[in-house]
Design an enzyme around this catalytic site. Structure first.
Site, mmCIF file in Angstrom:
data_model
loop_
_atom_site.group_PDB
_atom_site.id
_atom_site.type_symbol
_atom_site.label_atom_id
_atom_site.label_comp_id
_atom_site.label_asym_id
_atom_site.label_seq_id
_atom_site.Cartn_x
_atom_site.Cartn_y
_atom_site.Cartn_z
ATOM 1 N N TYR A 66 10.858 -22.782 22.229
ATOM 2 C CA TYR A 66 10.664 -22.092 20.615
ATOM 3 C C TYR A 66 10.924 -20.703 21.185
ATOM 4 C CZ TYR A 66 8.470 -20.294 16.657
ATOM 5 O OH TYR A 66 8.381 -19.750 15.491
ATOM 6 N N ASP A 104 12.937 -16.280 27.866
ATOM 7 C CA ASP A 104 12.020 -16.044 26.828
ATOM 8 C C ASP A 104 10.569 -16.076 27.633
ATOM 9 O OD1 ASP A 104 10.083 -15.704 24.762
ATOM 10 O OD2 ASP A 104 11.397 -16.958 23.277
ATOM 11 N N LYS A 150 3.015 -11.768 22.749
ATOM 12 C CA LYS A 150 1.733 -12.131 23.129
ATOM 13 C C LYS A 150 0.632 -11.422 23.959
ATOM 14 C CE LYS A 150 2.661 -16.687 21.288
ATOM 15 N NZ LYS A 150 4.052 -17.297 21.288
HETATM 16 C C1 LIG Z 1 5.043 -17.408 20.412
HETATM 17 C C2 LIG Z 1 6.491 -17.481 20.881
HETATM 18 C C3 LIG Z 1 7.617 -16.819 20.189
HETATM 19 C C4 LIG Z 1 7.492 -16.262 18.768
HETATM 20 O O1 LIG Z 1 6.445 -15.132 18.811
HETATM 21 P P1 LIG Z 1 5.956 -14.622 17.472
HETATM 22 O O2 LIG Z 1 5.125 -13.501 17.716
HETATM 23 O O3 LIG Z 1 5.067 -15.996 16.911
HETATM 24 O O4 LIG Z 1 6.930 -14.613 16.375
HETATM 25 C C5 LIG Z 1 8.694 -16.910 20.681
HETATM 26 N N1 LIG Z 1 8.961 -17.355 21.758
HETATM 27 C C6 LIG Z 1 7.969 -17.965 22.623
HETATM 28 C C7 LIG Z 1 8.074 -18.439 24.060
HETATM 29 C C8 LIG Z 1 6.621 -18.289 22.045
HETATM 30 O O5 LIG Z 1 5.704 -18.830 22.860
#
Ligand SMILES: *Cc1c(COP(=O)(O)O)cnc(C)c1O
Length: 431
Positions: free
Chosen positions: A143, A238, A271
C-alpha cells in the site's frame, strides 16, 4: 450497562461515513463495535467505557515511544506556544531534515509533507518527472497511500497492467501502473524485459506491513536493484511504515546489511517521523530532488508542510529513538512477544507463524510465513476474527484485520508482554 462505544459509533454514523475517518477503524473485517479512544498513556489506551487496553497499533506505527512520552509532550507544548502554523520557513524544518538524513544516508535531500499518501504520490510524480517516463511497477499487497495511480490491483496474468481498486479512479490513470506479485523474480524480469525502457520506477514496501508482515527476500531485492540500475529506473522504497520503525536506519539499513553496497534511489517516509502528528517526507539524491519546484519543473507544495508543531513532535521522537540502547531494548521486547505467541499457539496446536524486526511484528494463522499477498490471504479469517475478539475482550488491542502489522513501543514492559501472551494462550485454546 450501556456500551458507550456503541452509542458513539451510532452517533458518528449519522455524520461521518461509516462512523470513521479511515475505513479499517470501522471493524468491518472482524465485526463488532469499534472502540472509541478517550485517552492514552504509555502502552495503553482507554475506551469510552473506561476499559483499558494494551495497545499494539500505536496509531498504526507512529507511537514508537508509547503515548504521552514526556520529552515529546514538552517539545509539542513549547512549539504550540510559539505558533501553530506560519506558511513561512522555520529552523526546525532544517533540524528535522538533518536528523532524517543523518540516519538514512541514501537520501541527500528531503521534502516534508503532511501524510504518507502525499509523500508517495509526490515521490511517484518526481520519479516520472526525473526520468521522463510514465510506467512504473508496484506489487500486490503493498500500500502506498490512496493516490489514484497507486490504487491498483493486479490484472489477470503476469506482467499485466492493473485495474483500479476503487470506484472513481479512471482506467486511464492506472494504465501505466504494472502490478506484480511480491517476491516473484520471474515476473519482475519479464516486466523489465517488456517495459524496461519505459519504467520510471519500482515502488516497494521493503518489509510489507500492509499485508501483515512480509519481507522482500534478499534475492528478490537484489534483482530489483540490479534491474532498476540496468534500465535507468528508480528504486523507490516506501518506508512510511518501516522507516524508523524496524531500525534507526529504516528497512534499507537491514538490506544494506545483507546486500553489500545496497541502497534505494528514493525513500518515502511517514508515521514514526511525525511521532503521531501529521508529517511525512520523501527524499533522495540531490540531482533528483532538485527537479522539484522551486528549483525544478516537478510541482509539489503544501500549506501545512513542515508544520512547526508536527516537526517539533517528530524531531523529539527521532532524538529519543537515536539514544544508545533504544533499538536493542525495543527489538528484544518485540521478539519476546513473538516468541511468547508462537509458544502459546504451539501448546494449543494452532498453526501459527510470526516474524518481527525492531518494533514491528506480524503473525499468521498459517504453519509457514507467506511470501506474497495471495498466500497471506489464505490465512484463516474466521479464526483470526475469533482471536481478535478474544484478545480484545482480554484487554489486548491488535489491528482489526488479518492483513495488518502490529507494533510494540518502548513503553511496553515485559509484564505487558507476559499479560498479552497469557490472554493469547487462553484464546488459542478456543480456536
Ligand atoms: C500508512 C502508509 C501509507 C499512507 O500514509 P498515510 O499517512 O495514511 O497517508 C503509505 N505507505 C505505506 C507503506 C503505509 O504504511
Amino acid at each position: 450497562m450501556t456500551d458507550l462505544n456503541q452509542t458513539l459509533f451510532d452517533r458518528a454514523a449519522q455524520v461521518i461515513p461509516g462512523g470513521v475517518n479511515s475505513p479499517v477503524r470501522a471493524f468491518r473485517a472482524v465485526g463488532g463495535t469499534p472502540r472509541f479512544v478517550q485517552r492514552a498513556q504509555g502502552a495503553y489506551f482507554w475506551d469510552a467505557n473506561g476499559q483499558k487496553y494494551i495497545d499494539y497499533i500505536g496509531s498504526w506505527g507512529p507511537m514508537i515511544l508509547g503515548h504521552g512520552h514526556p520529552a515529546v509532550l514538552e517539545a509539542v507544548q513549547k512549539a504550540a506556544l510559539d505558533g501553530f502554523s506560519f506558511g513561512a520557513p522555520t529552523e526546525r524544518e532544517i533540524e528535522l531534515a538533518e536528523e532524517i538524513l543523518k540516519h538514512v544516508p541514501s537520501m541527500e535531500m528531503v521534502r516534508l509533507v503532511s501524510s504518507g499518501t502525499e509523500a508517495g504520490m509526490s515521490a511517484l510524480r518526481l520519479a516520472r518527472g526525473a526520468t521522463g517516463r510514465q510506467k512504473f511497477i508496484k506489487f500486490e499487497g503493498c500500500y502506498h497511500g490512496h493516490a489514484d495511480a497507486l490504487l491498483v490491483k493486479a490484472g489477470s496474468g503476469l506482467a499485466t497492467f492493473g485495474n483500479p481498486t476503487s470506484a472513481g479512479v479512471p482506467a486511464e490513470v492506472v494504465r501505466d501502473t504494472l502490478v506484480l506479485e511480491y517476491n516473484n523474480i520471474q515476473a519482475l524480469e519479464e516486466a523489465f524485459a517488456l517495459h524496461g525502457k519505459e519504467l520510471a520506477c519500482v515502488m516497494i514496501e521493503p518489509i510489507a506491513g500492509n499485508m501483515n508482515f512480509v519481507r522482500a527476500s534478499v534475492p528478490f531485492m537484489k534483482r530489483c536493484r540490479e534491474l532498476c540500475t540496468a534500465h535507468g529506473a528508480l528504486l523507490v522504497f516506501d518506508e512510511v511504515m518501516s522507516g524508523f520503525r524496524v531500525a534507526l536506519g529504516s528497512a534499507q539499513s537491514v538490506y544494506a546489511g545483507l546486500i553489500p553496497g545496497f541502497k534505494p534511489d528514493m525513500t518515502v517516509l511517514g508515521k514514526v517521523i511525525g511521532g503521531g502528528m501529521p508529517l511525512a517526507a520523501f527524499g533522495g539524491p540531490r540531482e533528483i530532488m532538485r527537479q522539484l519546484a522551486p528549483t525544478g519543473p516537478v510541482y509539489q507544495a503544501g500549506t501545512l508542510s513542515g508544520n512547526p508543531v508536527a516537526t517539533a513532535c517528530g524531531l523529539a521522537t527521532l532524538r529519543e529513538i537515536a539514544k544508545p540502547g533504544f533499538w536493542d531494548a525495543l527489538s528484544a521486547r518485540t521478539q519476546s512477544l513473538v516468541t511468547g505467541l508462537k509458544g502459546a499457539a504451539a501448546s494449543a496446536g494452532v498453526p501459527f507463524s510470526a516474524d518481527c524486526q525492531g518494533g514491528m511484528f506480524g503473525f499468521f494463522l498459517l504453519p509457514e510465513l507467506p511470501q506474497n499477498y495471495a498466500k497471506v490471504m489464505t490465512s484463516d479469517s474466521p479464526k483470526f476474527n475469533k482471536l481478535f475478539h478474544g484478545l480484545l475482550d482480554g484487554g489486548v488491542y491488535i489491528a482489526p484485520a488479518l492483513y495488518e502489522a502490529g507494533f510494540v513501543s518502548a513503553a511496553h514492559t515485559e509484564d505487558d508482554i507476559a499479560e498479552t501472551v497469557g490472554v493469547a494462550a487462553q484464546v488459542f485454546k478456543t480456536l
